[in-house]
Scaffold this motif. Structure first.
Motif, PDB file in Angstrom:
ATOM      1  N   GLN A   1       7.270  -6.520  27.765  1.00  0.00           N
ATOM      2  CA  GLN A   1       7.046  -7.689  26.932  1.00  0.00           C
ATOM      3  C   GLN A   1       8.176  -7.846  25.919  1.00  0.00           C
ATOM      4  OE1 GLN A   1       4.496  -9.831  27.434  1.00  0.00           O
ATOM      5  NE2 GLN A   1       3.951  -8.534  29.183  1.00  0.00           N
ATOM      6  N   PRO A   2       8.601  -9.100  25.685  1.00  0.00           N
ATOM      7  CA  PRO A   2       9.568  -9.319  24.604  1.00  0.00           C
ATOM      8  C   PRO A   2       8.953  -8.873  23.280  1.00  0.00           C
ATOM      9  CG  PRO A   2       9.339 -11.278  25.989  1.00  0.00           C
ATOM     10  CD  PRO A   2       8.239 -10.347  26.382  1.00  0.00           C
ATOM     11  N   THR A   3       9.759  -8.368  22.412  1.00  0.00           N
ATOM     12  CA  THR A   3       9.246  -7.885  21.139  1.00  0.00           C
ATOM     13  C   THR A   3      10.103  -8.399  20.002  1.00  0.00           C
ATOM     14  OG1 THR A   3       8.908  -5.921  19.784  1.00  0.00           O
ATOM     15  CG2 THR A   3      10.538  -5.756  21.530  1.00  0.00           C
ATOM     16  N   PRO A   4       9.471  -8.806  18.912  1.00  0.00           N
ATOM     17  CA  PRO A   4      10.265  -9.268  17.772  1.00  0.00           C
ATOM     18  C   PRO A   4      11.120  -8.175  17.161  1.00  0.00           C
ATOM     19  CG  PRO A   4       7.937  -9.046  17.181  1.00  0.00           C
ATOM     20  CD  PRO A   4       8.031  -8.896  18.657  1.00  0.00           C
ATOM     21  N   ARG A   5      10.828  -6.903  17.544  1.00  0.00           N
ATOM     22  CA  ARG A   5      11.607  -5.807  16.987  1.00  0.00           C
ATOM     23  C   ARG A   5      12.910  -5.580  17.758  1.00  0.00           C
ATOM     24  NH1 ARG A   5       6.334  -3.245  17.178  1.00  0.00           N
ATOM     25  NH2 ARG A   5       5.371  -3.235  15.124  1.00  0.00           N
ATOM     26  N   ALA A   6      13.069  -6.249  18.888  1.00  0.00           N
ATOM     27  CA  ALA A   6      14.309  -6.072  19.640  1.00  0.00           C
ATOM     28  C   ALA A   6      15.489  -6.474  18.754  1.00  0.00           C
ATOM     29  CB  ALA A   6      14.285  -6.927  20.907  1.00  0.00           C
ATOM     30  N   VAL A   7      16.467  -5.602  18.655  1.00  0.00           N
ATOM     31  CA  VAL A   7      17.565  -5.793  17.714  1.00  0.00           C
ATOM     32  C   VAL A   7      18.546  -6.826  18.256  1.00  0.00           C
ATOM     33  CG1 VAL A   7      19.476  -4.654  16.545  1.00  0.00           C
ATOM     34  CG2 VAL A   7      17.315  -3.449  16.876  1.00  0.00           C
ATOM     35  N   GLU A   8      18.850  -7.808  17.465  1.00  0.00           N
ATOM     36  CA  GLU A   8      19.812  -8.822  17.858  1.00  0.00           C
ATOM     37  C   GLU A   8      21.166  -8.610  17.182  1.00  0.00           C
ATOM     38  OE1 GLU A   8      19.222 -10.862  20.208  1.00  0.00           O
ATOM     39  OE2 GLU A   8      17.102 -10.370  20.420  1.00  0.00           O
ATOM     40  N   ASP A   9      21.160  -8.027  15.983  1.00  0.00           N
ATOM     41  CA  ASP A   9      22.418  -7.809  15.272  1.00  0.00           C
ATOM     42  C   ASP A   9      22.899  -6.380  15.484  1.00  0.00           C
ATOM     43  OD1 ASP A   9      20.152  -6.990  13.845  1.00  0.00           O
ATOM     44  OD2 ASP A   9      21.314  -6.793  11.999  1.00  0.00           O
ATOM     45  N   VAL A  10      24.186  -6.174  15.362  1.00  0.00           N
ATOM     46  CA  VAL A  10      24.757  -4.845  15.519  1.00  0.00           C
ATOM     47  C   VAL A  10      24.290  -3.968  14.365  1.00  0.00           C
ATOM     48  CG1 VAL A  10      26.888  -3.512  15.613  1.00  0.00           C
ATOM     49  CG2 VAL A  10      26.759  -5.747  16.739  1.00  0.00           C
ATOM     50  N   ARG A  11      23.865  -2.764  14.685  1.00  0.00           N
ATOM     51  CA  ARG A  11      23.269  -1.911  13.664  1.00  0.00           C
ATOM     52  C   ARG A  11      23.770  -0.478  13.811  1.00  0.00           C
ATOM     53  NH1 ARG A  11      17.210  -2.927  11.921  1.00  0.00           N
ATOM     54  NH2 ARG A  11      18.297  -4.907  11.708  1.00  0.00           N
ATOM     55  N   LEU A  12      24.195   0.103  12.698  1.00  0.00           N
ATOM     56  CA  LEU A  12      24.540   1.518  12.643  1.00  0.00           C
ATOM     57  C   LEU A  12      23.319   2.263  12.114  1.00  0.00           C
ATOM     58  CD1 LEU A  12      26.771   3.685  12.960  1.00  0.00           C
ATOM     59  CD2 LEU A  12      27.322   3.309  10.540  1.00  0.00           C
ATOM     60  N   LEU A  13      22.863   3.245  12.880  1.00  0.00           N
ATOM     61  CA  LEU A  13      21.639   3.966  12.551  1.00  0.00           C
ATOM     62  C   LEU A  13      21.986   5.398  12.161  1.00  0.00           C
ATOM     63  CD1 LEU A  13      19.591   2.773  15.659  1.00  0.00           C
ATOM     64  CD2 LEU A  13      19.426   1.868  13.343  1.00  0.00           C
ATOM     65  N   PRO A  14      22.018   5.710  10.877  1.00  0.00           N
ATOM     66  CA  PRO A  14      22.292   7.084  10.467  1.00  0.00           C
ATOM     67  C   PRO A  14      21.026   7.939  10.524  1.00  0.00           C
ATOM     68  CG  PRO A  14      22.106   5.677   8.537  1.00  0.00           C
ATOM     69  CD  PRO A  14      21.900   4.792   9.735  1.00  0.00           C
ATOM     70  N   LEU A  15      21.129   9.124  11.134  1.00  0.00           N
ATOM     71  CA  LEU A  15      20.028  10.074  11.157  1.00  0.00           C
ATOM     72  C   LEU A  15      20.378  11.215  10.219  1.00  0.00           C
ATOM     73  CD1 LEU A  15      17.878  11.271  14.075  1.00  0.00           C
ATOM     74  CD2 LEU A  15      18.941  12.978  12.608  1.00  0.00           C
ATOM     75  N   CYS A  16      19.557  11.397   9.185  1.00  0.00           N
ATOM     76  CA  CYS A  16      19.830  12.380   8.131  1.00  0.00           C
ATOM     77  C   CYS A  16      18.853  13.538   8.202  1.00  0.00           C
ATOM     78  CB  CYS A  16      19.715  11.723   6.762  1.00  0.00           C
ATOM     79  SG  CYS A  16      20.813  10.324   6.542  1.00  0.00           S
ATOM     80  N   ARG A  17      19.331  14.686   7.726  1.00  0.00           N
ATOM     81  CA  ARG A  17      18.468  15.869   7.660  1.00  0.00           C
ATOM     82  C   ARG A  17      18.446  16.496   6.267  1.00  0.00           C
ATOM     83  NH1 ARG A  17      20.543  16.273  13.208  1.00  0.00           N
ATOM     84  NH2 ARG A  17      18.755  16.219  14.621  1.00  0.00           N
ATOM     85  N   THR A  18      19.199  15.927   5.325  1.00  0.00           N
ATOM     86  CA  THR A  18      19.214  16.474   3.957  1.00  0.00           C
ATOM     87  C   THR A  18      19.232  15.336   2.951  1.00  0.00           C
ATOM     88  OG1 THR A  18      21.630  16.542   3.721  1.00  0.00           O
ATOM     89  CG2 THR A  18      20.568  18.455   4.778  1.00  0.00           C
ATOM     90  N   ASP A  19      18.881  15.676   1.721  1.00  0.00           N
ATOM     91  CA  ASP A  19      18.910  14.692   0.635  1.00  0.00           C
ATOM     92  C   ASP A  19      20.327  14.187   0.387  1.00  0.00           C
ATOM     93  OD1 ASP A  19      16.126  14.754   0.023  1.00  0.00           O
ATOM     94  OD2 ASP A  19      16.402  16.634  -1.069  1.00  0.00           O
ATOM     95  N   GLU A  20      21.304  15.080   0.488  1.00  0.00           N
ATOM     96  CA  GLU A  20      22.688  14.668   0.264  1.00  0.00           C
ATOM     97  C   GLU A  20      23.118  13.618   1.278  1.00  0.00           C
ATOM     98  OE1 GLU A  20      25.519  17.769   0.151  1.00  0.00           O
ATOM     99  OE2 GLU A  20      24.879  18.567  -1.777  1.00  0.00           O
ATOM    100  N   GLN A  21      22.759  13.824   2.517  1.00  0.00           N
ATOM    101  CA  GLN A  21      23.125  12.852   3.546  1.00  0.00           C
ATOM    102  C   GLN A  21      22.429  11.509   3.304  1.00  0.00           C
ATOM    103  OE1 GLN A  21      21.900  15.057   6.989  1.00  0.00           O
ATOM    104  NE2 GLN A  21      23.474  16.641   6.685  1.00  0.00           N
ATOM    105  N   LEU A  22      21.175  11.556   2.862  1.00  0.00           N
ATOM    106  CA  LEU A  22      20.460  10.321   2.546  1.00  0.00           C
ATOM    107  C   LEU A  22      21.171   9.561   1.421  1.00  0.00           C
ATOM    108  CD1 LEU A  22      18.103   8.338   2.725  1.00  0.00           C
ATOM    109  CD2 LEU A  22      16.755   9.930   1.316  1.00  0.00           C
TER     110      LEU A  22
END
Length: 878
Positions: A577-598
Motif C-alpha cells: 500500500q502507498p504510505t504517506p511516510r514514503a520519503v520524497e525528499d533526500v534525507r541523511l539519517l544519522p544513527l547515534c549511540r552516544t550523547d556526544e554523537q547526538l
C-alpha cells in the motif's frame, strides 16, 4: 512411561556420511546441493542430477530427506532458484530448510504442498518471530543455538510450530544469520555459504587502549563444541520435534559415532531407561572422532568462563592429562581433573531474571548433580598430540602409541622411532588423545553393509469374502496407498481357514524389504476362508514392489508447471500500500549511540535522528533531548530477542517514537500486531540490514506486511542492489553509506570472560560499565566490542567504510534515504562525517572529496563486488 521420541536429524556432506547416518539409525538427513544456495558450500554436497537416486536411498531406509537451501538469494538468481525448486519438488524432497523468505514463497508457489523449515540462519528466536515464519508457510523452526532449555520450553508453550534444536557439534560464535565477519574481513559471505571461520582466528585483547596479556589464551572467539546429552531429558519432556547434529563438513566416522550415541541415549530417555554407562562410552567415541572440547553450549544459560577455552581452535579429542616427565621414547603422563573436557548436568530451570531485564526473562544455571563424563583410556595405535602452546602449528608433536602402561594416577606412553619429536615435549604440557583406529575400522564395516531394511512403517488392511478376491490395501509413510487383489477367488476352508497368524506369516513376511509391519486390520475379512499360500506370497511381492517404488519417489505432491515468479511478484505487489511516510525528499539519517554523537547531529541541523542506545541506559533522556531540538526520533530495537525479552519492545513503545528501526522478525511482528492507543498513530516501521533483504520477492513481502521502508542487506554489492531496484519502489529503501560493519553479534561476553571470573551478569561484576574492550586481529586492526542490554556483544569493524561513490547513481535511481552510523566516534569526528555527507547529498562536493573528508575506507556493503553471482541467463537443465 514412554514419551514421544524426537527425531534424530543427521548431517551429510557426502554420500559416505549419508550412508553412515542411515546405517546408524538416523530418522532424517539434511544435505545441500552442488548447485549452491546452501550454507556449507565447501562440503562435497550432492548433485541435482542424481537427486532422485539420493532421495530413494534415504526413503528406502525409512528416513526423511531435508534439503538445505539456507542462504540469501540475489535478484538475478531468482529464476535459477525457481527452476531448482521445481526439480527438487519433482524429485521428492521431504522438506526444505530455508533462510531467505523468498525461497519459502517461491517454493510454495511452485509446489503448494512443499514442507518448509525456517533455518537457524533466519534467526527466529521468539514466538513473535515464529508467527512470521508460519506466515511464510513454515511448519518448523530451527531454533538458535543460543536458547537455553528454559527459553526453549517457553517458546514451545507459545507456538504450535515444530521446534528443531541443535544437540551436538560445532557452535557458531555469532548468532546465525547475523555474522558478517567472513565478508568484512575475507570477502566471503557466511550468508552465502562461504564462512571463513573468523571466530577460529587468534585475537589480542585491548582494554582501554592497552594490550592485556592473556598468556596462551589467544582464540577469544572460538567456542568449544556442543554435546547436549544432558539436555535431552528436558527437551523430550518439552516435546521438541527434532534433535539436530551439526557437521556437514565432517566425515562418516563423526556422523556414525554421533548418530549412534544420540540414538541410544534418546531411545533410553524416551522409554524411561537411560543408560549412562553406554553414554560414557558413546561420548568417548564422539570426542575422539571430533571435538574442540565439549560443553553444554547455552542449554544451561550463559557461562562465559567455560564456553570458550581460548587455547586452540581445532580438533583436540579427549583430554588425557599433563606431561610429568620424558625418558627416551617414553612419556610419563599424570591424570588430572583440571582439564576434563565435559562434565556436569543441567539443573532445574531458574526463573529469576537480572534486575534490569524485562519481566519473564528466563535463564538456566549449570549444576553438577548428575555428572557424566567422556572417559577414554589410551591403547596402542591411538593417536596422541602434545599441546606445546602453538595450535596453529600443523606439525605439533604427536603420533600413534606403540605401548601403554598404567602407572598410579597416570600412564607411561611409549612411542616408536620414527615418531613424535619428544624434544619439544616438556613437563606440564597437556596431552590429548586425537584418534582411535578401532573407530575408523568400525565405520568401514558399517559402510560395507547393505542398505538398512525394515524401517518404513507399513499398515495392511485385508478384506474379502467367499467367491471374491482377497484384497490387500497397503499404506506407507508419505501418503502412499496401493491395493492388490488375488487372481484366485477365496473359497470355503475345510479347516480353520485364513487367520491373522497365517497372514502375518505369509502376507506380512517383509524380510529383505524396506518395510516393517505396524498394523494389520483383518476386520473386513470373512472367517473360514481359504487361499493358496502361493497367491498370498504373490500379493505380497506385488504390493511390496509397487510401494517400494512409491516410497523411494517421496511424498505425493502437485508441482505447478511454468514460471510462477512474475505472478508471485504481481500478487505481492498488490499488497504493498502507498504510505504517506514514503520519503520524497533526500534525507541523511544519522544513527547515534552516544550523547556526544547526538549533539553533533543537533548542531548539524538535521531533522531526524536514529537512536541505538544498545544498553537502553539513558535512552529516555536522549529522546527528550532530540525532541527538544525539534528532531523526529527513530529508536532502534535490539538485534535479537529471546523468549521472555518482549519487554524490550514494550519499553521502546512507551517512549512513543516517531519510528522504530526493527532489527529482528519478532520486533517486526510486535509492532505490526500492536494496535495504536486511542488517539495515537502507529510509529513508522523501518527494517534494518539485519533482516537480510537481498531480493525483490522478500522485499515486496515485507512491504506488503506493512513495513514503511527497508534497508538493503550488507551482503549486496552495487550490481545486485541495482538489479533489485528494477522491481521495487526506490523511495522505500535506505542505503547505509557510512558505517563500521557489525561483524559478530554474539551471546558470549568477551568482557565477562576476560575481565572477570563470573559466568553471567549475576556474577561478572559488570566490567563493561568500567572498561572499553577491542579485539586486535593479525593485521593490527582493533575492532570495538560493545555490549547491549541483553549482555550480548557486537564486534564492530575497526574501519568505517563508505558507499559515497554510489550516491549520484542512487539518487538518479530514486533512492532518497541514506544512513550514516556511528559507534565510538567523538562529537568532533561525528560532525566531520555528517558535514561531508551533507555536502555530498547536496551536490556540492564529489564522492571522492566526501570520502577524503570523512576519512573512511570506500566500499559498499562488505563484498566490494567480489561475491559470485550466477549468470541470470543460466537455467537448470531438465
Amino acid at each position: 512411561m514412554t514419551r514421544r521420541r524426537p527425531e534424530i536429524l543427521a548431517p551429510a556432506g557426502d554420500l559416505d556420511s549419508m550412508k553412515a547416518a542411515l546405517a546408524s539409525g538416523a530418522d532424517a538427513i539434511y544435505f545441500g546441493l552442488d548447485e549452491g544456495f546452501n550454507a556449507r558450500a565447501r562440503a562435497e554436497n550432492f548433485s541435482l542430477a542424481t537427486l532422485p537416486e539420493t532421495l530413494a536411498l534415504v526413503h528406502r531406509a525409512g528416513a526423511r530427506a531435508y534439503l538445505t537451501l539456507n542462504t540469501l538469494v540475489f535478484e538475478p538468481e531468482l529464476p535459477v532458484v525457481e527452476n531448482i525448486l521445481r526439480r527438487i519438488a519433482e524429485a521428492g524432497v521431504d522438506a526444505l530448510i530455508v533462510q531467505d523468505p523468498a525461497i519459502a514463497l517461491v517454493a510454495r508457489a511452485v509446489c503448494p504442498q512443499m514442507e518448509v523449515h525456517a533455518s537457524t540462519q533466519m534467526t527466529i528466536s521468539s514466538a513473535e518471530g515464529a508467527r512470521f515464519a508460519k506466515g511464510l508457510g513454515a511448519t518448523r523452526v530451527v531454533v538458535p543455538r543460543e536458547l537455553s532449555v528454559a527459553e526453549i520450553r517457553r517458546l514451545a508453550s507459545e507456538t504450535d510450530v515444530e521446534l528443531e534444536v541443535f544437540i551436538h557439534g560445532a557452535l557458531c560464535m555469532s548468532w546465525s544469520g547475523q555474522c558478517l565477519t567472513s565478508e568484512a574481513w575475507g570477502g566471503r559471505s557466511a550468508n552465502r555459504g562461504q564462512c571463513a571461520q573468523s571466530c577460529r582466528l587468534p585475537y589480542d585483547l585491548v582494554v582501554d587502549g592497552q594490550t592485556r596479556e592473556l598468556g596462551d589464551v589467544q582464540y577469544l572467539l572460538s567456542p568449544k563444541d556442543l554435546a547436549g546429552v544432558m539436555a535431552v531429558p528436558q527437551l523430550v519432556e518439552i516435546g521438541v520435534h527434532s534433535l539436530k547434529i551439526e557437521g556437514r563438513q565432517k566425515g562418516p566416522q563423526y556422523v556414525a559415532t554421533a548418530v549412534q550415541g544420540y540414538r541410544r541415549w534418546v531411545d533410553g530417555v524416551s522409554a524411561g531407561t537411560p543408560d549412562t554407562g553406554a553414554l560414557r562410552k558413546d561420548l568417548a567415541d564422539m570426542t575422539l572422532s571430533y571435538s574442540r572440547g565439549f560443553s553444554h553450549g547455552f542449554f544451561a544459560g550463559s557461562d562465559h568462563q567455560t564456553l570458550v577455552e581460548g587455547r586452540f581452535p581445532k580438533h583436540r579429542g579427549a583430554y588425557l592429562g599433563r606431561v610429568e616427565s620424558v625418558h627416551g621414547r617414553d612419556v610419563r603422563v599424570v591424570d588430572d581433573t583440571e582439564g576434563r573436557l565435559w562434565t556436569g548436568g543441567l539443573g532445574q530451570d531458574d526463573e529469576k531474571a537480572r534486575p534490569d531485564a524485562p519481566v519473564g526473562k528466563v535463564s538456566s544455571p549449570l549444576e553438577t548433580e548428575t555428572p557424566v563424563a567422556a572417559e577414554v583410556s589410551p591403547r596402542p595405535g591411538m593417536g596422541v598430540v602434545f599441546d606445546d602452546g602453538h595450535p596453529e602449528d600443523k606439525h605439533e608433536p604427536g603420533g600413534p602409541l606403540f605401548r601403554v602402561e598404567r602407572k598410579g594416577r597416570g600412564w607411561v606412553l611409549g612411542f616408536g622411532n620414527p615418531g613424535p619429536d619428544l624434544g619439544r615435549v616438556k613437563p606440564g604440557q597437556r596431552v590429548w588423545m586425537t584418534s582411535d583406529p578401532a573407530l575408523a575400522k568400525r565405520t568401514e564395516e558399517l559402510l560395507g553393509r547393505g542398505e538398512p531394511e525394515g524401517r518404513v512403517p507399513l499398515e495392511l488392511t485385508v478384506t474379502g469374502a467367499a467367491g471374491s478376491p482377497l484384497t490387500v490395501l497397503g499404506r506407507a509413510r508419505g501418503g502412499h496407498v496401493y491395493s492388490v487383489s488375488s487372481e484366485v477367488a477365496l473359497a470355503e476352508a475345510r479347516g480353520g481357514g485364513i487367520d491373522e497368524a497365517l497372514l502375518r506369516d505369509k502376507l506380512a513376511a517383509l524380510g529383505g524389504t524396506p518395510f516393517t509391519l505396524t498394523g494389520l486390520d483383518t476386520s473386513g475379512l470373512a472367517a473360514g476362508l481359504h487361499l493358496p499360500v502361493s497367491e498370498m506370497k504373490a500379493l505380497r511381492r506385488r504390493l511390496v514392489a509397487e510401494l517400494s517404488e512409491a516410497v523411494a519417489r517421496g511424498p505425493v505432491r502437485t508441482v505447478n508447471e511454468g514460471s510462477t515468479l512474475e505472478s508471485l511478484r504481481a500478487s505481492l505487489r498488490e499488497r504493498v500500500q502507498p504510505t504517506p511516510r514514503a520519503v520524497e525528499d533526500v534525507r541523511l539519517l544519522p544513527l547515534c549511540r552516544t550523547d556526544e554523537q547526538l549533539e553533533a547531529v543537533i548542531a548539524a541541523g538535521l531533522p531526524e535522528v536514529e537512536l541505538d542506545w544498545m544498553e537502553l541506559v539513558g535512552l529516555q533522556r536522549a529522546v527528550e533531548r532530540a525532541r527538544a531540538a525539534g528532531l523526529r526520533v527513530t529508536i532502534a530495537t535490539v538485534r535479537v530477542q529471546k523468549p521472555g525479552e518482549e519487554g524490550y519492545d514494550a519499553r521502546i513503545a512507551k517512549l512513543k517514537p516517531d519510528a522504530v528501526l526493527v532489527r529482528h522478525w519478532g520486533a517486526m511482528m510486535h509492532f505490526l500486531e500492536r494496535p495504536p492507543a486511542p488517539g495515537e498513530t502507529r510509529p513508522a516501521l523501518h527494517a534494518d540490514f539485519s533482516l537480510n533483504v537481498t531480493n525483490s520477492v522478500t522485499a515486496l513481502h515485507l512491504l506488503g506486511l506493512g513495513l514503511d521502508t527497508l534497508t538493503f542487506a550488507h551482503d549486496l554489492d552495487a550490481v545486485q542492489l541495482g538489479a533489485m531496484l528494477e522491481h521495487l519502489p526506490a523511495e522505500r529503501f535506505t542505503v547505509t553509506v557510512h558505517h563500521h560493519i557489525s561483524t559478530f553479534h554474539t551471546e558470549h561476553c568477551v568482557y565477562s570472560h576476560t575481565l572477570s571470573h563470573g559466568r553471567d551478569y549475576r556474577s561478572c561484576g559488570r566490567p563493561c560499565e568500567k572498561h572499553r574492550v577491542s579485539l586486535r586481529d593479525h593485521k593490527g586492526l582493533e575492532h570495538p566490542v560493545v555490549v547491549d542490554v541483553g549482555c550480548r556483544n557486537t564486534v564492530f569493524n575497526a574501519q568505517a567504510q563508505s558507499a559515497a561513490s554510489l550516491v549520484p547513481s542512487l539518487l538518479t535511481r530514486g533512492v532518497r534515504r541514506f544512513r550514516v552510523e556511528f559507534v565510538r566516534e567523538s562529537r568532533e569526528e561525528a560532525s566531520r562525517v555528517l558535514s561531508a555527507y551533507q555536502e555530498l547529498l547536496a551536490g556540492r562536493i564529489s564522492p571522492a572529496e566526501a570520502v577524503r573528508r570523512a576519512a573512511v575506507h570506500e566500499q559498499f556493503g562488505v563484498t566490494k563486488g567480489t561475491m559470485k553471482v550466477l549468470n541470470p541467463t543460466f537455467t537448470v537443465q531438465r
